[in-house]
Design a protein around this motif. Structure first.
Motif, PDB file in Angstrom:
ATOM      1  N   SER A   7       0.829  -1.289   0.062  1.00 14.99           N
ATOM      2  CA  SER A   7       0.024   0.196   0.049  1.00 14.99           C
ATOM      3  C   SER A   7       0.954   1.282  -0.051  1.00 14.99           C
ATOM      4  O   SER A   7       2.121   1.190  -0.070  1.00 14.99           O
ATOM      5  N   SER A   9       1.429   2.999   2.169  1.00 14.95           N
ATOM      6  CA  SER A   9       2.313   3.234   3.569  1.00 14.95           C
ATOM      7  C   SER A   9       3.704   2.706   3.300  1.00 14.95           C
ATOM      8  O   SER A   9       4.450   2.748   4.188  1.00 14.95           O
ATOM      9  N   TYR A  11       3.757  -0.761   3.454  1.00 14.62           N
ATOM     10  CA  TYR A  11       3.824  -2.211   4.274  1.00 14.62           C
ATOM     11  C   TYR A  11       2.305  -2.757   3.751  1.00 14.62           C
ATOM     12  O   TYR A  11       1.484  -2.175   3.547  1.00 14.62           O
ATOM     13  N   VAL A  14      -1.457  -2.360   5.575  1.00  8.17           N
ATOM     14  CA  VAL A  14      -1.344  -1.120   6.575  1.00  8.17           C
ATOM     15  C   VAL A  14      -2.045   0.055   5.584  1.00  8.17           C
ATOM     16  O   VAL A  14      -1.526   0.063   4.555  1.00  8.17           O
ATOM     17  N   ARG A  15      -2.848   0.633   5.861  1.00  8.41           N
ATOM     18  CA  ARG A  15      -3.545   1.952   5.324  1.00  8.41           C
ATOM     19  C   ARG A  15      -3.411   3.120   6.400  1.00  8.41           C
ATOM     20  O   ARG A  15      -3.498   2.975   7.262  1.00  8.41           O
ATOM     21  N   GLU A  16      -2.845   4.234   5.540  1.00  4.07           N
ATOM     22  CA  GLU A  16      -2.871   5.558   6.431  1.00  4.07           C
ATOM     23  C   GLU A  16      -4.276   6.132   6.464  1.00  4.07           C
ATOM     24  O   GLU A  16      -5.311   6.090   5.499  1.00  4.07           O
ATOM     25  N   PHE A  22      -2.355   4.894  11.569  1.00  5.74           N
ATOM     26  CA  PHE A  22      -2.183   3.961  10.268  1.00  5.74           C
ATOM     27  C   PHE A  22      -2.944   2.681  10.934  1.00  5.74           C
ATOM     28  O   PHE A  22      -2.994   2.229  12.049  1.00  5.74           O
ATOM     29  N   THR A  37      -5.730   0.784  14.880  1.00  8.00           N
ATOM     30  CA  THR A  37      -5.020   1.666  14.557  1.00  8.00           C
ATOM     31  C   THR A  37      -3.782   2.055  15.198  1.00  8.00           C
ATOM     32  O   THR A  37      -3.853   2.036  16.642  1.00  8.00           O
ATOM     33  N   THR A  40       2.147   4.894  14.069  1.00 10.36           N
ATOM     34  CA  THR A  40       3.129   4.814  12.958  1.00 10.36           C
ATOM     35  C   THR A  40       2.835   3.691  12.238  1.00 10.36           C
ATOM     36  O   THR A  40       2.266   2.674  12.645  1.00 10.36           O
ATOM     37  N   ALA A  41       3.416   3.606  10.793  1.00 13.45           N
ATOM     38  CA  ALA A  41       3.087   2.705   9.922  1.00 13.45           C
ATOM     39  C   ALA A  41       3.811   1.295  10.190  1.00 13.45           C
ATOM     40  O   ALA A  41       3.510   0.244   9.982  1.00 13.45           O
TER      41      ALA A  41
END
Length: 188
Positions: A7, A9, A11, A14-16, A22, A37, A40-41
């Motif tokens: 993604s 991000s 990783y 993992v989505r922002e 994240f 959530t 940090t990523a």
């Protein structure tokens, strides 16, 4: 099958979020499991890897290839956030207030569209209100100037901006035929 793309991000899983957090999730068959959530990523990616180890995924499907056991993964993964009943209740109340505010804005926009005469009346009201407030402030400063010029003491302190208004304000009682020239005959 080509490998899955990471993604934005950087990783897997993992989505922002728009708020800067994240969000981590993992899929198992047809289920999507939310991992929470994180700030940090990197933390979210560690949580993803811990869940991947528990689900028996191969290491090539994980974000960090340097971890060789489930225990190592659990040691470096952040603890999951616990959402209490109070957190959920506060979130629900915030969502309800947001929906009420959005509906209120929509209804007010519709009212303004349907009743432009009310909008004009309201604008006129606030214009008159500002003018009345300005006149009151001016009368106050003028009265204060009269008190000071008669030898009384001022109730303004030196740093008070209203004190400067006494000297900087313009008069409302100018004549229409006043051309702006200095006419000192009134002062005699």
């Amino acid at each position: 099958m080509p490998p899955r793309r990471h993604s934005a991000s950087g990783y897997r899983g993992v989505r922002e979020r728009p708020n800067g957090g994240f969000y981590a999730e993992i899929r198992s068959d047809d289920l999507r499991l939310s991992l929470g959530t994180y700030d940090t990523a990197h933390e979210a990616a560690r949580a993803f890897d811990a869940a991947a180890w528990r689900l028996g995924r191969p290491r090539c499907q994980m974000n960090f290839q340097d971890v060789y056991t489930l225990q190592q993964t659990l040691d470096v993964a952040p603890p999951p956030r616990v959402n209490s009943a109070q957190d959920r209740a506060e979130h629900t109340a915030r969502q309800r207030r947001l929906l009420v505010a959005q509906e209120d804005e929509r209804v007010m926009a519709e009212w303004r569209r349907r009743h432009p005469e009310d909008v004009a009346y309201e604008q006129g009201y606030w214009t008159r209100r500002r003018e009345d407030d300005r006149r009151r402030r001016k009368a106050l400063t003028s009265a204060q100037a009269d008190i000071v010029s008669a030898g009384g003491s001022s109730f303004f302190i030196e740093e008070d901006e209203r004190w400067f208004d006494i000297w900087l304000s313009t008069s409302d009682d100018t004549n229409d035929d006043d051309d702006g020239a200095d006419d000192w005959s009134d002062w005699d």
